[in-house]
Write an enzyme that holds these catalytic residues in place. Structure first.
Site, PDB file in Angstrom:
ATOM      1  N   ASP A  20       0.866  -1.168   0.000  1.00  0.00           N
ATOM      2  CA  ASP A  20       0.000   0.000   0.000  1.00  0.00           C
ATOM      3  C   ASP A  20       0.912   1.230   0.000  1.00  0.00           C
ATOM      4  O   ASP A  20       2.088   1.146   0.355  1.00  0.00           O
ATOM      5  CB  ASP A  20      -0.884  -0.048   1.253  1.00  0.00           C
ATOM      6  CG  ASP A  20      -1.746   1.184   1.365  1.00  0.00           C
ATOM      7  OD1 ASP A  20      -2.284   1.635   0.338  1.00  0.00           O
ATOM      8  OD2 ASP A  20      -1.862   1.710   2.494  1.00  0.00           O
ATOM      9  N   ASP A  71       0.039   5.081   1.036  1.00  0.00           N
ATOM     10  CA  ASP A  71      -0.050   6.005   2.186  1.00  0.00           C
ATOM     11  C   ASP A  71      -0.007   5.241   3.502  1.00  0.00           C
ATOM     12  O   ASP A  71      -0.812   4.346   3.729  1.00  0.00           O
ATOM     13  CB  ASP A  71      -1.347   6.826   2.095  1.00  0.00           C
ATOM     14  CG  ASP A  71      -1.425   7.608   0.783  1.00  0.00           C
ATOM     15  OD1 ASP A  71      -0.416   8.222   0.412  1.00  0.00           O
ATOM     16  OD2 ASP A  71      -2.487   7.570   0.133  1.00  0.00           O
TER      17      ASP A  71
END
Ligand SMILES: [Zn+2]
Length: 436
Positions: free
Chosen positions: A254, A256
């Site tokens: 992922d 952020d």
């Protein structure tokens, strides 16, 4: 299909290792680099090989003879005068029929050339360049690409770089359309030609060059340090395992809260700040047998809070910051969609219930197609249970890291990760520790 191997150039920086040998004859794990190339070509069904040899040595001809010992047919061109990186095409035009591969003989590689050529045909390209991110983009020529991987500019390493740029470098390996050889048919005598300046650059200018992005192993061994590293990778099996005809393993990341500091929504590149452990942890992935692929939902685009152009800038900044630390992502996939309408300034065509928004697995399926990834041998590392659910949906093992989103269980709280740890560095410890 033919392959033309440019093995005529003189190596200088490896003098201690090469002695009087032409650089492509330098042994890696007991075999000359050139032999690794010939064997990789033969495995892809490329059996007609033309090698451009230096004038002052017959070491290449003595080793390969007519190629039959390697299951291929080899013809030789000996340059009386050095003709640069492209001048030998004058002679090649008399031998080669159809599109061909152009390789530089000092590259250690293992490539699925059939896959590379299919990409070239699909784009109807004049030249397709083999492109990959590397650990030192700041001192490499980088490719600037537009839609559909079309190359719009080659940014030289000495050109000033005011903007963020994609970590996508030219590996020195090409598919060349037969039409380029037509240039040489009417010529009486060979002339010195620089392939990149005089053939590649004009083809870029007319929109005929495409970048084939690959995670396969292509590295030059032009310095003693690199030579040693390439030897190690060969013995460890990294070179062979990266060939895309073999299933690959990936660590999906992922964005952020995993790579960059979590801060609600990043809508401008000024807001993007790398987490301190991200670069070194990613670098360890790059040196392992796993691909590093970022998978991110960016509904800010659909909601009109940022544009696709700005998102591109944000991702280039991410690549540049990682590149400064010698780390890179093999690829990055984003979902710009959002299902719920009702935001002022939203982009109606992106307000859809798509197949890519996590925890759906459209982006992972695309990565699987692009890199022949075995999802069941792969991992998903994220900072929310939505990421964990994505990994579970795709059949990956999952790790939840706790130093990202302060509310990781807002959605899909029931999704249980295989492991929980502090950050990406700890996640990489877990994954690589299990391998050892
Ligand atoms: Zn989507």
């Amino acid at each position: 299909m033919f392959a033309l191997i440019q093995a005529g150039g003189a190596g200088t920086r490896l003098k201690d290792i090469t002695g009087d040998l032409p650089k492509p004859m330098v042994p890696i794990a007991g075999k000359p680099i050139l032999q690794w190339q010939v064997e990789s070509l033969a495995r892809s069904g490329v059996y007609s090989i033309v090698i451009v040899c230096p004038k002052n040595s017959t070491a290449i001809q003595d080793h390969f003879k007519d190629g039959s010992a390697y299951g291929v047919k080899i013809q030789y061109i000996v340059e009386e005068e050095p003709l640069g990186t492209g001048g030998a095409l004058f002679y090649a035009a008399k031998i080669i029929k159809g599109d061909f591969l152009l390789l530089f003989g000092d590259l250690m590689l293992d490539v699925d050339f059939e896959r590379f050529y299919k990409f070239h045909k699909r784009n109807n390209a004049i030249i397709t360049t083999f492109a990959h991110p590397n650990s030192h983009p700041y001192d490499s020529d980088v490719l600037v690409t537009g839609a559909e991987n079309k190359v719009i500019h080659v940014l030289g390493k000495k050109e000033p770089r005011e903007d963020f740029y994609e970590n996508l470098t030219n590996a020195g390996l090409y598919v060349v359309s037969s039409m380029l050889l037509d240039t040489f048919v009417g010529m009486d005598e060979p002339i010195k030609i620089d392939f990149e300046k005089e053939l590649l650059a004009p083809s870029v200018a007319v929109g005929g060059v495409f970048a084939y992005r690959s995670s396969e192993y292509v590295k030059d061994c032009g310095t003693p340090d690199r030579y040693e590293a390439v030897g190690r990778d060969t013995v460890n099996g990294v070179v062979a395992s990266r060939n895309l005809s073999h299933p690959q393993k990936a660590i999906f990341l992922d964005r952020d809260g995993v790579l960059n500091v979590f801060g609600n929504f990043v809508t401008h590149h000024d807001m993007l700040k790398l987490k301190p452990d991200a670069g070194p942890a990613l670098k360890r992935i790059n040196e392992s047998q796993y691909l590093a692929i970022c998978i991110t939902n960016q509904p800010v685009v659909a909601r009109g809070e940022t544009s696709l152009e700005m998102l591109r800038e944000i991702h280039f900044k991410l690549e540049d910051l990682l590149g400064e630390q010698g780390a890179y992502l093999n690829d990055l996939y984003f979902c710009p969609h959002h299902p719920d309408a009702g935001y002022p300034g939203e982009v109606p065509e992106l307000k859809i219930d798509c197949d890519c928004r996590k925890p759906k697995i459209g982006m992972l399926l695309q990565a699987k197609r692009d890199y022949n990834i075995d999802l069941s041998a792969s991992w998903f590392v994220g900072d929310t249970h939505q990421d964990v659910q994505t990994g579970i949906n795709a059949g990956c093992r999952t790790i939840l890291i706790t130093s990202g989103d302060p509310e990781p269980a807002k959605k899909y709280a029931e999704a249980k990760p295989d492991y929980v740890c502090a950050d990406l560095a700890a996640a990489v410890d877990i994954i690589l520790g299990l391998q050892a």
